[in-house]
Motif scaffolding. Structure first.
Motif, PDB file in Angstrom:
ATOM      1  N   LYS A 299       0.842  -1.211   0.000  1.00 18.83           N
ATOM      2  CA  LYS A 299       0.000   0.000   0.000  1.00 18.83           C
ATOM      3  C   LYS A 299       0.877   1.261   0.000  1.00 18.83           C
ATOM      4  O   LYS A 299       0.596   2.238  -0.702  1.00 18.83           O
ATOM      5  CB  LYS A 299      -0.911  -0.023   1.227  1.00 18.83           C
ATOM      6  N   THR A 303       1.014   4.137  -2.819  1.00 19.60           N
ATOM      7  CA  THR A 303       0.708   5.510  -2.416  1.00 19.60           C
ATOM      8  C   THR A 303       1.844   6.457  -2.788  1.00 19.60           C
ATOM      9  O   THR A 303       1.615   7.519  -3.371  1.00 19.60           O
ATOM     10  CB  THR A 303       0.459   5.562  -0.887  1.00 19.60           C
ATOM     11  N   ASP A 368      -0.992  10.156   4.274  1.00 20.73           N
ATOM     12  CA  ASP A 368      -2.266   9.465   4.549  1.00 20.73           C
ATOM     13  C   ASP A 368      -3.335  10.438   5.030  1.00 20.73           C
ATOM     14  O   ASP A 368      -4.528  10.153   4.937  1.00 20.73           O
ATOM     15  CB  ASP A 368      -2.074   8.392   5.620  1.00 20.73           C
ATOM     16  N   SER A 370      -6.101  12.228   7.033  1.00 20.60           N
ATOM     17  CA  SER A 370      -7.065  11.725   8.018  1.00 20.60           C
ATOM     18  C   SER A 370      -7.280  10.213   7.913  1.00 20.60           C
ATOM     19  O   SER A 370      -7.762   9.583   8.855  1.00 20.60           O
ATOM     20  CB  SER A 370      -8.400  12.443   7.854  1.00 20.60           C
ATOM     21  N   ALA A 371      -6.881   9.625   6.765  1.00 22.35           N
ATOM     22  CA  ALA A 371      -7.043   8.168   6.614  1.00 22.35           C
ATOM     23  C   ALA A 371      -6.158   7.392   7.582  1.00 22.35           C
ATOM     24  O   ALA A 371      -6.347   6.187   7.759  1.00 22.35           O
ATOM     25  CB  ALA A 371      -6.733   7.760   5.180  1.00 22.35           C
ATOM     26  N   ILE A 373      -6.441   7.259  10.447  1.00 18.16           N
ATOM     27  CA  ILE A 373      -7.372   6.683  11.432  1.00 18.16           C
ATOM     28  C   ILE A 373      -7.474   5.164  11.234  1.00 18.16           C
ATOM     29  O   ILE A 373      -7.663   4.421  12.192  1.00 18.16           O
ATOM     30  CB  ILE A 373      -8.772   7.349  11.307  1.00 18.16           C
ATOM     31  N   PHE A 374      -7.323   4.727   9.987  1.00 18.36           N
ATOM     32  CA  PHE A 374      -7.456   3.292   9.691  1.00 18.36           C
ATOM     33  C   PHE A 374      -6.458   2.463  10.501  1.00 18.36           C
ATOM     34  O   PHE A 374      -6.780   1.372  10.974  1.00 18.36           O
ATOM     35  CB  PHE A 374      -7.268   3.036   8.193  1.00 18.36           C
ATOM     36  N   TYR A 375      -5.226   2.989  10.638  1.00 18.69           N
ATOM     37  CA  TYR A 375      -4.202   2.225  11.355  1.00 18.69           C
ATOM     38  C   TYR A 375      -4.581   2.027  12.822  1.00 18.69           C
ATOM     39  O   TYR A 375      -4.120   1.094  13.458  1.00 18.69           O
ATOM     40  CB  TYR A 375      -2.853   2.945  11.291  1.00 18.69           C
ATOM     41  N   PHE A 376      -5.393   2.920  13.342  1.00 26.96           N
ATOM     42  CA  PHE A 376      -5.760   2.831  14.754  1.00 26.96           C
ATOM     43  C   PHE A 376      -7.019   1.977  14.966  1.00 26.96           C
ATOM     44  O   PHE A 376      -7.276   1.556  16.079  1.00 26.96           O
ATOM     45  CB  PHE A 376      -5.968   4.235  15.345  1.00 26.96           C
ATOM     46  N   VAL A 377      -7.794   1.782  13.915  1.00 26.76           N
ATOM     47  CA  VAL A 377      -8.992   0.944  14.073  1.00 26.76           C
ATOM     48  C   VAL A 377      -8.794  -0.461  13.496  1.00 26.76           C
ATOM     49  O   VAL A 377      -9.601  -1.351  13.758  1.00 26.76           O
ATOM     50  CB  VAL A 377     -10.256   1.591  13.427  1.00 26.76           C
ATOM     51  N   ALA A 378      -7.730  -0.644  12.731  1.00 24.91           N
ATOM     52  CA  ALA A 378      -7.468  -1.974  12.156  1.00 24.91           C
ATOM     53  C   ALA A 378      -6.919  -2.899  13.248  1.00 24.91           C
ATOM     54  O   ALA A 378      -6.265  -2.423  14.184  1.00 24.91           O
ATOM     55  CB  ALA A 378      -6.473  -1.861  11.013  1.00 24.91           C
ATOM     56  N   ARG A 524      -3.061   9.353  20.079  1.00 20.91           N
ATOM     57  CA  ARG A 524      -3.742   9.038  18.808  1.00 20.91           C
ATOM     58  C   ARG A 524      -4.773  10.092  18.424  1.00 20.91           C
ATOM     59  O   ARG A 524      -4.906  10.446  17.251  1.00 20.91           O
ATOM     60  CB  ARG A 524      -4.338   7.646  18.828  1.00 20.91           C
ATOM     61  N   LEU A 528      -4.567  12.326  15.010  1.00 11.65           N
ATOM     62  CA  LEU A 528      -5.638  12.363  14.002  1.00 11.65           C
ATOM     63  C   LEU A 528      -6.159  13.783  13.807  1.00 11.65           C
ATOM     64  O   LEU A 528      -6.481  14.178  12.682  1.00 11.65           O
ATOM     65  CB  LEU A 528      -6.772  11.414  14.398  1.00 11.65           C
TER      66      LEU A 528
ATOM     67  N   LYS B  83     -11.505  -5.301  17.350  1.00  8.86           N
ATOM     68  CA  LYS B  83     -11.271  -4.703  16.027  1.00  8.86           C
ATOM     69  C   LYS B  83     -11.455  -5.720  14.904  1.00  8.86           C
ATOM     70  O   LYS B  83     -11.898  -5.383  13.813  1.00  8.86           O
ATOM     71  CB  LYS B  83      -9.870  -4.094  15.963  1.00  8.86           C
ATOM     72  N   SER B  93     -13.001  10.573   6.746  1.00 13.98           N
ATOM     73  CA  SER B  93     -12.586   9.585   5.759  1.00 13.98           C
ATOM     74  C   SER B  93     -11.461   8.708   6.284  1.00 13.98           C
ATOM     75  O   SER B  93     -10.506   9.201   6.866  1.00 13.98           O
ATOM     76  CB  SER B  93     -12.123  10.307   4.507  1.00 13.98           C
ATOM     77  N   LEU B  94     -11.589   7.390   6.096  1.00 17.97           N
ATOM     78  CA  LEU B  94     -10.447   6.521   6.379  1.00 17.97           C
ATOM     79  C   LEU B  94      -9.949   5.883   5.089  1.00 17.97           C
ATOM     80  O   LEU B  94      -9.342   4.832   5.079  1.00 17.97           O
ATOM     81  CB  LEU B  94     -10.783   5.468   7.447  1.00 17.97           C
ATOM     82  N   LEU B  95     -10.210   6.559   3.983  1.00 22.64           N
ATOM     83  CA  LEU B  95      -9.799   6.020   2.689  1.00 22.64           C
ATOM     84  C   LEU B  95      -8.426   6.554   2.306  1.00 22.64           C
ATOM     85  O   LEU B  95      -8.160   7.744   2.464  1.00 22.64           O
ATOM     86  CB  LEU B  95     -10.803   6.422   1.611  1.00 22.64           C
ATOM     87  N   PHE B  96      -7.598   5.660   1.792  1.00 27.70           N
ATOM     88  CA  PHE B  96      -6.286   6.095   1.324  1.00 27.70           C
ATOM     89  C   PHE B  96      -6.437   6.602  -0.107  1.00 27.70           C
ATOM     90  O   PHE B  96      -6.670   5.821  -1.037  1.00 27.70           O
ATOM     91  CB  PHE B  96      -5.281   4.950   1.408  1.00 27.70           C
ATOM     92  N   ARG B  98      -4.649   7.656  -2.548  1.00 26.36           N
ATOM     93  CA  ARG B  98      -3.827   7.365  -3.723  1.00 26.36           C
ATOM     94  C   ARG B  98      -4.022   5.938  -4.230  1.00 26.36           C
ATOM     95  O   ARG B  98      -3.330   5.514  -5.160  1.00 26.36           O
ATOM     96  CB  ARG B  98      -2.327   7.596  -3.462  1.00 26.36           C
ATOM     97  N   LEU B  99      -4.927   5.177  -3.591  1.00 27.80           N
ATOM     98  CA  LEU B  99      -5.231   3.831  -4.088  1.00 27.80           C
ATOM     99  C   LEU B  99      -6.513   3.891  -4.909  1.00 27.80           C
ATOM    100  O   LEU B  99      -7.345   4.780  -4.700  1.00 27.80           O
ATOM    101  CB  LEU B  99      -5.435   2.864  -2.924  1.00 27.80           C
ATOM    102  N   TYR B 112      -7.284  -7.317   7.617  1.00 20.87           N
ATOM    103  CA  TYR B 112      -8.185  -8.037   8.524  1.00 20.87           C
ATOM    104  C   TYR B 112      -7.954  -9.546   8.455  1.00 20.87           C
ATOM    105  O   TYR B 112      -8.790 -10.329   8.886  1.00 20.87           O
ATOM    106  CB  TYR B 112      -9.643  -7.697   8.206  1.00 20.87           C
TER     107      TYR B 112
END
Lengths: 540, 255
Positions: A299, A303, A368, A370-371, A373-378, A524, A528, B83, B93-96, B98-99, B112
């Motif tokens: 990823k 990116t 990244d 605001s995205a 946030i994904f690393y903290f909820v994954a 965190r 964010l 989780k 948004s939690l979307l990356f 550039r993908l 996951y």
């Protein structure tokens, strides 16, 4: 209206934490402290130099000011603050007023040059040959008008670049060309490959016809004839007029420009072969690691490769970086056994690593936004994310080192296979140090970066200067290995100290990762918030 | 079949939850129980503590006191277990960017714990289901509605037992909203639990079987939709009455 916009910007810039404020204050102290010193030197020189020396050196000094004002923001891949026209165009603000704010921003973008000019003016006033306060209007007026010229020109250049840099594919080429414009003349001069026209050009640069020469002549009225003074002022005023017209028209064109349309992905399908190769490249991590680490690295590769901001610094690493360092080993009188010549490959690779750092390891969540946030909820520990980001950065670093190795061979700077291997080992150790520190800085000082903008800074100028100052400290253990090699003239001493540096790097990385993970967990929410922060009416 | 979590009847069990920002309590002693398999609406006026509660439930921010259990696992001690089992559609948004959409979905699947081939297959399937084109366009070029669709698709890819959704329909057109609602209803039918916030009360009224209303950090009411409307009131009327926000229409001289 101007006051309202500036106040909104001021309120948007309030630091998120007292720590952020302290960091900004400390870095600003060192940055402006340095420029205060430079302005003092300029003042002392101007106060004691004889008139002849002033006449020959002042145009060069003013030319330096002009180059810094226009080129430095491009070189640091940051064009300073600018009006975010998309936010402001909805208000009934006259364009003239917006342009005035734009000019104000160009002033703040080069405060350090105003400091240098002020230092020079005070020095000139104190110069016994100047005649004292009687010449003050001309002496202070010319640098002021010259500053005005620079402000108008900077505004126009910035607007023009902003449009060019927002176009797909064009932006990296333009940014690179601009950076190369800075190093190519130096390269030609130092390598002795100076073409004849360049000699003529350097003499012509001192003519009245140029703004810096005109300003310098106008600033030293003593001993000049009234005719030449009038000519100098006339030339300067014409240049200011031209710059004002250029700045205003470029600003107006920016107002009508649709940057989103310029950035849209073309409908033309990509060729199957290109797609296949790029997919193979992105899938390499899956061959080396298991998921989720491989997924994070993949990823990151995607990116970064798709971020114009990263592509620019990556390409600059093996073009600008090479052109910057090459003259030092190719110049006519250069010693081929000197430190620089013997360690050329290591030096250019480390330099490339520092360029990449702005967009990667120093602020690894920046792109990244605001995205993050994904690393903290994954359902993955944040240490894995940091590790994945570091591996992706190492991936590009070694790719950069490989390109640099090939190019260095192509320009006939000789090195042995052993030196190439040494470079790759040293780069790995250096990377461990900077990434260790980078992980800590990423969680303590996160800042949202806009990947589409090749011109946005990774931090303010002072902050970048502070980061630059950290490199010698953090890379000291590796530096000691080279000192050991030359002090003891022993490869064994070098290898032993380098091995120790590698062990310390591993321990340092491990401790720093632990510290970064704890800080990420505790901070965190702040992280964010910082990464989601908008720029206000004046974007950075 | 959904994966089995710890054996409890509640998908979410919150007791005495408090969260302070300085001296101000954003969440002030919240008790909440969301039964498994329910479609639960979490409502409240702006600044009432909805987003703070959701952020606590997702483990994004720590709480000061109380206890939180999701699917029988305690937060924060068993946050990784939680989780793995939740699907999240946050307000931001939690979307990356550039993908591409399909690359993002595949990435989320692999994060996951899905294998790459499975993640790829599911990503393609979700792109089709959400009527998103699997082209070269990166997410940065998506419209707001498309971004929401991708975010919801991402929350589904690992087949979670519990969905936490903050304003999932915001900025989505009528066609997209219908599609998303149908998918959510289908998920509940299959045994999943959905906990969502929305300011569009008609949507909540149509979808949810239970509703909690939070006001000034406290749960003002937590009932089934049938109980809430038993007096013949619409959800909007009940909401306005409960949060005490019935306003006087005043005229400003200059307006």
């Amino acid at each position: 209206m101007i006051a309202a916009i500036l106040r909104a910007q001021f309120l948007s810039m309030r630091p998120g934490s007292s720590r952020g404020f302290a960091w900004g204050a400390v870095s600003a102290f060192f940055w402006y402290g340095f420029w205060l010193f430079v302005s003092l030197v300029a003042g002392v020189f101007a106060a004691h130099a004889p008139a002849d020396l002033l006449r020959s050196s002042l145009p060069l000094g003013f030319m330096g000011v002009c180059i810094y004002w226009q080129a430095m923001p491009v070189l640091s891949a940051s064009m300073g603050s600018s009006l975010d026209l998309r936010k402001l165009l909805v208000y009934p603000a006259p364009h003239e007023k917006l342009f005035r704010i734009e000019l104000l921003l160009r002033v703040t973008n080069a405060i350090e040059m105003l400091m240098v000019l002020a230092g020079a003016v005070v020095g000139l006033l104190r110069n016994p040959a100047s005649g004292g306060p009687a010449v003050l209007p001309s002496l202070a007026g010319a640098p002021l008008v010259f500053a005005l010229f620079n402000v108008f020109l900077a505004s126009g250049v910035r607007s023009l670049l902003e449009r060019l840099l927002s176009r797909r594919k064009v932006r990296e080429v333009v940014a690179l060309l601009l950076a190369m414009m800075w190093v190519v003349p130096r390269f030609l001069m130092m390598t002795g490959a100076k073409p004849a026209w360049l000699t003529g050009a350097s003499v012509a640069m001192r003519s009245f016809g140029w703004p810096w020469s005109a300003a310098a002549h106008a600033a030293i009225p003593f001993g000049e004839s009234a005719g030449s003074m009038a000519l100098a002022w006339l030339s300067l005023c014409v240049w200011v007029g031209l710059a004002a017209w250029f700045g205003r028209t470029q600003f107006e064109r920016n107002l009508r420009y649709d940057s989103l349309a310029a950035q849209a992905t073309p409908m033309k399908p990509v060729s199957k072969r290109t797609h296949l190769w790029s997919e193979r490249f992105y899938r390499v991590p899956a061959l080396l690691w298991n998921d989720p680490l491989a997924a994070i690295v993949e990823k990151e590769l995607r990116t970064l490769m798709r971020s114009p901001r990263f592509r620019l610094v990556f390409v600059m690493g093996f073009t600008f970086g090479l052109m910057f360092w090459l003259p030092m080993v190719l110049r006519r009188n250069a010693s081929h056994s000197g430190f620089l010549a013997q360690n050329f490959l290591v030096i250019v690779c480390v330099y490339a690593m520092t360029l990449i750092g702005q967009v990667t390891y120093w602020n690894c969540f920046g792109i990244d936004r605001s995205a993050a946030i994904f690393y903290f909820v994954a359902p993955q520990p944040i240490s894995r994310t940091l590790l994945g980001k570091n591996i992706a950065c190492m991936f590009f670093l070694y790719l950069e080192a490989t390109v640099l190795t090939v190019l260095t061979l192509a320009v006939r700077v000789n090195f042995s296979i052993g030196q190439a291997i040494e470079t790759f080992v040293v780069i790995g150790i250096c990377a461990a140090y900077v990434m260790a520190l980078g992980n800590i800085s990423s969680v303590h000082y996160p800042r949202a970066l806009t990947p589409e903008r090749v011109s946005q800074s990774g931090g303010g100028k002072p902050a970048q200067a502070m980061v630059a100052m950290l490199y010698p400290v953090v890379l000291l253990p590796v530096g000691l290995a080279y000192i050991a090699r030359y002090a003891f003239e022993s490869e064994v001493a070098f290898a032993v100290v380098l091995a120790m540096a590698a062990i310390i790097a591993a321990i340092f990385y491990w401790i720093a990762m632990d510290s970064a993970v704890k800080a990420a967990s505790a901070r965190r929410q702040l992280i964010l918030e910082e990464l989601s922060r908008g720029d206000g009416p004046v974007g950075s | 079949m959904l994966a089995e979590g710890a054996a409890t009847a509640s998908a979410i069990l919150v007791r005495g939850l408090r969260k302070y920002y300085g001296a101000k309590a954003a969440v002030d002693g919240v008790d909440l129980e969301v039964p498994r398999g329910s479609f639960f609406g979490f409502l409240g006026p702006n600044g009432a503590g909805k987003s703070t509660t959701i952020r606590i439930l997702t483990g994004l921010i720590p709480y000061d006191s109380g206890s939180v259990e999701l699917l029988g696992y305690r937060l924060p001690e068993q946050d990784l277990e939680i989780k793995r089992r939740i699907g999240l559609v946050p307000d931001e948004s939690l979307l990356f960017d550039r993908l591409t959409g399909v690359e993002f979905l595949e990435f989320v699947g692999r994060m996951y714990g899905l294998t790459r081939p499975v993640a790829m297959e599911r990503a393609q399937g979700l792109m089709d289901l959400f009527q998103l084109q699997a082209d070269r366009k990166i997410i940065a070029e998506y419209s707001k509605g498309m971004r929401k669709r991708v975010a919801m698709a991402a929350s589904l890819i690992h087949h979670p037992e519990l969905f936490l959704m903050d304003e999932p329909f915001e900025g989505v057109d009528a066609v997209g909203a219908r599609l998303m609602k149908d998918i959510l209803i289908d998920q509940v039918r299959r045994g999943a639990t959905i906990f969502l916030t929305s300011h569009v009360l008609e949507v909540v009224e149509r979808l949810c079987d239970r509703v909690a209303i939070i006001n000034e950090g406290k749960i003002a009411v937590c009932r089934s939709m049938a109980e809430l409307r038993s007096g013949g009131e619409s959800l909007e009327d009940a909401f306005v009455r409960i949060v005490g926000a019935e306003h006087r229409m005043e005229r400003l001289d200059w307006l």
